[in-house]
Design a protein around this motif. Structure first.
Motif, short mmCIF file in Angstrom:
data_model
loop_
_atom_site.label_atom_id
_atom_site.label_comp_id
_atom_site.label_asym_id
_atom_site.label_seq_id
_atom_site.Cartn_x
_atom_site.Cartn_y
_atom_site.Cartn_z
N SER A 8 -10.11 6.47 3.21
CA SER A 8 -11.45 6.07 2.77
C SER A 8 -11.68 4.61 3.12
O SER A 8 -10.76 3.80 3.13
CB SER A 8 -11.57 6.23 1.26
N TYR A 10 -14.26 1.35 2.03
CA TYR A 10 -15.21 0.87 1.04
C TYR A 10 -15.80 -0.46 1.50
O TYR A 10 -15.07 -1.36 1.92
CB TYR A 10 -14.53 0.70 -0.33
N LYS A 17 -18.48 3.81 -1.06
CA LYS A 17 -17.63 4.48 -0.10
C LYS A 17 -18.39 4.74 1.19
O LYS A 17 -19.50 5.28 1.18
CB LYS A 17 -17.12 5.80 -0.67
N CYS A 51 -8.66 2.36 2.10
CA CYS A 51 -7.88 2.79 0.93
C CYS A 51 -7.16 4.08 1.29
O CYS A 51 -7.79 5.05 1.71
CB CYS A 51 -8.79 3.00 -0.27
N GLN A 54 -5.76 7.17 -4.17
CA GLN A 54 -6.61 6.90 -5.33
C GLN A 54 -6.23 5.59 -6.02
O GLN A 54 -7.10 4.88 -6.54
CB GLN A 54 -6.52 8.06 -6.33
N ASP A 56 -5.23 2.83 -4.52
CA ASP A 56 -5.88 1.78 -3.74
C ASP A 56 -7.37 1.70 -4.07
O ASP A 56 -7.94 0.62 -4.18
CB ASP A 56 -5.71 2.02 -2.24
N VAL A 57 -8.01 2.86 -4.22
CA VAL A 57 -9.44 2.90 -4.54
C VAL A 57 -9.70 2.24 -5.88
O VAL A 57 -10.61 1.40 -6.01
CB VAL A 57 -9.97 4.36 -4.55
N GLU A 58 -8.90 2.58 -6.88
CA GLU A 58 -9.08 1.99 -8.21
C GLU A 58 -8.87 0.48 -8.18
O GLU A 58 -9.63 -0.27 -8.80
CB GLU A 58 -8.11 2.64 -9.20
#
Length: 86
Positions: A8, A10, A17, A51, A54, A56-58
């Motif tokens: 992903s 961002y 995203k 990312c 998950q 990394d996303v957070e």
């Protein structure tokens, strides 16, 4: 047969995203790798943070909410406007 994983991206300006990218498992980038992409929300070319999972996303969203990427976003936009990116 090669294995691929969806990564992903961002936007560092709006935090939303962007378009995901499939990468070979053997072609991994460092954590929070930057890639200059067109943001469909900001309507400009700007750095996006890659990312891998998950976690990394957070962490990205937490950092974004604290304003960690604000200066980098302005520098990225200025670089593109000055003709530094083709």
């Amino acid at each position: 047969m090669r294995n691929y994983t969806e990564h992903s991206f961002y936007c560092i300006k709006c935090g939303k995203k962007g378009i995901p990218c499939m990468r070979k498992d053997s072609a991994k980038h460092s954590r929070f790798h930057r890639k200059k992409l067109f943001c469909i929300y900001c309507q400009t070319e700007i750095n996006h943070i890659e990312c891998n999972d998950q976690y990394d996303v957070e962490e990205f969203l937490e950092n974004f909410s604290k304003g960690v990427y604000a200066d980098e976003a302005e520098a990225s936009i200025s670089f593109v406007r000055s003709g530094g990116c083709r």
